[in-house]
Design a protein around this motif. Structure first.
Motif, PDB file in Angstrom:
ATOM      1  N   GLN A  56      11.416  11.115  -4.834  1.00  0.00           N
ATOM      2  CA  GLN A  56      10.968   9.957  -5.223  1.00  0.00           C
ATOM      3  C   GLN A  56      11.126   8.743  -4.206  1.00  0.00           C
ATOM      4  N   ASP A  57      12.215   8.775  -3.434  1.00  0.00           N
ATOM      5  CA  ASP A  57      12.255   7.863  -2.334  1.00  0.00           C
ATOM      6  C   ASP A  57      11.035   7.970  -1.313  1.00  0.00           C
ATOM      7  N   GLY A  58      10.604   9.226  -0.943  1.00  0.00           N
ATOM      8  CA  GLY A  58       9.507   9.628  -0.001  1.00  0.00           C
ATOM      9  C   GLY A  58       8.368   8.787  -0.802  1.00  0.00           C
ATOM     10  N   PHE A  59       8.358   9.056  -1.998  1.00  0.00           N
ATOM     11  CA  PHE A  59       6.928   8.704  -2.610  1.00  0.00           C
ATOM     12  C   PHE A  59       6.754   7.232  -2.729  1.00  0.00           C
ATOM     13  N   ARG A  60       7.975   6.506  -2.918  1.00  0.00           N
ATOM     14  CA  ARG A  60       7.986   5.022  -2.864  1.00  0.00           C
ATOM     15  C   ARG A  60       7.780   4.636  -1.487  1.00  0.00           C
ATOM     16  N   ASP A  61       8.361   5.110  -0.486  1.00  0.00           N
ATOM     17  CA  ASP A  61       8.072   4.777   0.996  1.00  0.00           C
ATOM     18  C   ASP A  61       6.613   4.896   1.285  1.00  0.00           C
ATOM     19  N   GLY A  62       5.935   6.001   0.748  1.00  0.00           N
ATOM     20  CA  GLY A  62       4.486   6.437   0.974  1.00  0.00           C
ATOM     21  C   GLY A  62       3.688   5.204   0.515  1.00  0.00           C
ATOM     22  N   ILE A  75       4.444   0.835  -8.641  1.00  0.00           N
ATOM     23  CA  ILE A  75       4.567   2.014  -8.277  1.00  0.00           C
ATOM     24  C   ILE A  75       4.426   2.807  -9.669  1.00  0.00           C
ATOM     25  N   PRO A  76       3.492   3.838  -9.687  1.00  0.00           N
ATOM     26  CA  PRO A  76       3.235   4.556 -10.841  1.00  0.00           C
ATOM     27  C   PRO A  76       4.390   5.696 -11.097  1.00  0.00           C
ATOM     28  N   GLU A  77       5.157   5.158 -11.777  1.00  0.00           N
ATOM     29  CA  GLU A  77       6.417   6.022 -12.093  1.00  0.00           C
ATOM     30  C   GLU A  77       6.587   7.259 -12.812  1.00  0.00           C
ATOM     31  N   GLN A  78       5.225   7.512 -13.572  1.00  0.00           N
ATOM     32  CA  GLN A  78       4.936   8.713 -14.010  1.00  0.00           C
ATOM     33  C   GLN A  78       4.555   9.885 -13.202  1.00  0.00           C
ATOM     34  N   MET A  79       4.471   9.447 -11.803  1.00  0.00           N
ATOM     35  CA  MET A  79       4.113  10.295 -10.824  1.00  0.00           C
ATOM     36  C   MET A  79       5.338  11.007 -10.141  1.00  0.00           C
ATOM     37  N   MET A  80       6.604  10.206 -10.739  1.00  0.00           N
ATOM     38  CA  MET A  80       7.841  10.599  -9.945  1.00  0.00           C
ATOM     39  C   MET A  80       8.702  11.417 -11.087  1.00  0.00           C
ATOM     40  N   ARG A  81       8.565  11.303 -12.198  1.00  0.00           N
ATOM     41  CA  ARG A  81       9.297  12.039 -13.497  1.00  0.00           C
ATOM     42  C   ARG A  81       9.490  13.446 -13.254  1.00  0.00           C
ATOM     43  N   GLY A  82      10.708  13.651 -13.312  1.00  0.00           N
ATOM     44  CA  GLY A  82      11.246  15.111 -13.058  1.00  0.00           C
ATOM     45  C   GLY A  82      11.420  15.655 -11.410  1.00  0.00           C
ATOM     46  N   ARG A  83      11.039  14.689 -10.573  1.00  0.00           N
ATOM     47  CA  ARG A  83      11.313  14.982  -9.375  1.00  0.00           C
ATOM     48  C   ARG A  83      12.699  14.538  -8.576  1.00  0.00           C
ATOM     49  N   SER A  84      12.915  15.372  -7.478  1.00  0.00           N
ATOM     50  CA  SER A  84      14.355  14.697  -6.883  1.00  0.00           C
ATOM     51  C   SER A  84      14.206  13.437  -6.226  1.00  0.00           C
ATOM     52  N   SER A  85      15.349  12.977  -6.373  1.00  0.00           N
ATOM     53  CA  SER A  85      15.568  11.423  -5.663  1.00  0.00           C
ATOM     54  C   SER A  85      15.148  11.346  -4.407  1.00  0.00           C
ATOM     55  N   GLN A  86      15.154  12.528  -3.365  1.00  0.00           N
ATOM     56  CA  GLN A  86      14.492  12.575  -2.092  1.00  0.00           C
ATOM     57  C   GLN A  86      13.098  12.324  -2.307  1.00  0.00           C
ATOM     58  N   LEU A 129      -1.215   9.700   1.954  1.00  0.00           N
ATOM     59  CA  LEU A 129      -2.435   9.944   1.625  1.00  0.00           C
ATOM     60  C   LEU A 129      -2.829   9.999   0.181  1.00  0.00           C
ATOM     61  N   CYS A 130      -1.601  10.522  -0.593  1.00  0.00           N
ATOM     62  CA  CYS A 130      -1.910  10.658  -1.969  1.00  0.00           C
ATOM     63  C   CYS A 130      -1.600   9.351  -2.670  1.00  0.00           C
ATOM     64  N   ALA A 131      -0.924   8.390  -2.111  1.00  0.00           N
ATOM     65  CA  ALA A 131      -0.618   7.064  -2.506  1.00  0.00           C
ATOM     66  C   ALA A 131      -1.845   6.197  -2.193  1.00  0.00           C
ATOM     67  N   ILE A 132      -2.311   6.314  -1.003  1.00  0.00           N
ATOM     68  CA  ILE A 132      -3.697   5.785  -0.641  1.00  0.00           C
ATOM     69  C   ILE A 132      -4.825   6.235  -1.899  1.00  0.00           C
ATOM     70  N   ALA A 133      -5.085   7.593  -2.037  1.00  0.00           N
ATOM     71  CA  ALA A 133      -5.962   7.921  -2.987  1.00  0.00           C
ATOM     72  C   ALA A 133      -5.646   7.141  -4.339  1.00  0.00           C
ATOM     73  N   LEU A 134      -4.441   7.142  -4.806  1.00  0.00           N
ATOM     74  CA  LEU A 134      -3.965   6.705  -5.870  1.00  0.00           C
ATOM     75  C   LEU A 134      -4.210   5.019  -5.988  1.00  0.00           C
ATOM     76  N   ILE A 135      -3.889   4.347  -5.163  1.00  0.00           N
ATOM     77  CA  ILE A 135      -4.048   2.988  -4.956  1.00  0.00           C
ATOM     78  C   ILE A 135      -5.523   2.420  -4.899  1.00  0.00           C
ATOM     79  N   SER A 136      -6.567   3.547  -4.193  1.00  0.00           N
ATOM     80  CA  SER A 136      -7.823   3.061  -4.035  1.00  0.00           C
ATOM     81  C   SER A 136      -8.577   2.852  -5.392  1.00  0.00           C
ATOM     82  N   THR A 137      -8.048   3.413  -6.441  1.00  0.00           N
ATOM     83  CA  THR A 137      -8.646   3.262  -7.647  1.00  0.00           C
ATOM     84  C   THR A 137      -8.198   1.935  -8.444  1.00  0.00           C
ATOM     85  N   THR A 138      -7.338   1.276  -7.870  1.00  0.00           N
ATOM     86  CA  THR A 138      -6.732   0.102  -8.493  1.00  0.00           C
ATOM     87  C   THR A 138      -7.016  -1.022  -7.957  1.00  0.00           C
TER      88      THR A 138
END
Length: 140
Positions: free
Chosen positions: A36-42, A23-34, A6-15
């Motif tokens: 980051q992997d989940g965010f990329r998949d979503g 993939i907006p890498e700034q959304m993953m800075r400082g986050r765990s690899s797990q 849902l977060c990714a859909i909201a982010l994409i809907s504006t582009t």
């Protein structure tokens, strides 16, 4: 996972919808690899859905979508969800053999098994596969 989609859909809907948007890498800075992997998949799943790959065409009713895949015993296990997903997602069936080839031997000297959860449409299925056994993951 649903929250990440849902977060990714909201982010994409504006582009604009590109075939392979960055993939907006700034959304993953400082986050765990797990994370980051989940965010990329979503994010990828949201793009696929918004480009017509899962909306009203009922495509998922016959396609495997791996939710969770673990291999090991009570003494140690490993997660190979993403690896299995890359091989099985989108197929109507997949022949799976449980063994150390997925992520090494997480529990040396103990009997191991793989536990897999996957969706076929809206139906959640589970498979329990003992070491060196073969199981067919199927959506019909």
């Amino acid at each position: 996972m649903k929250f990440k989609i849902l977060c990714a859909i909201a982010l994409i809907s504006t582009t604009a919808f590109a075939a392979d948007p960055a993939i907006p890498e700034q959304m993953m800075r400082g986050r765990s690899s797990q994370y980051q992997d989940g965010f990329r998949d979503g994010f990828r799943e949201a793009v696929r859905m918004m480009n017509g790959g899962g909306g009203g065409n009922n495509q998922w009713s016959r396609d495997i979508r791996i939710v969770r895949a673990k291999y090991g015993s009570n003494y140690g296990s490993c997660d190979f969800t993403q690896r299995l997903g890359r091989l099985a997602d989108g197929k109507s069936s997949y022949s799976f053999k449980a063994g150390n080839q997925w992520c090494g031997d997480p529990s040396n000297g103990h009997k191991k098994a793989a536990t897999i959860e996957y969706y076929c449409g809206n139906s959640l299925k589970r498979a329990y596969v003992r070491e060196n056994q073969v199981e067919y993951l199927r959506c019909r």
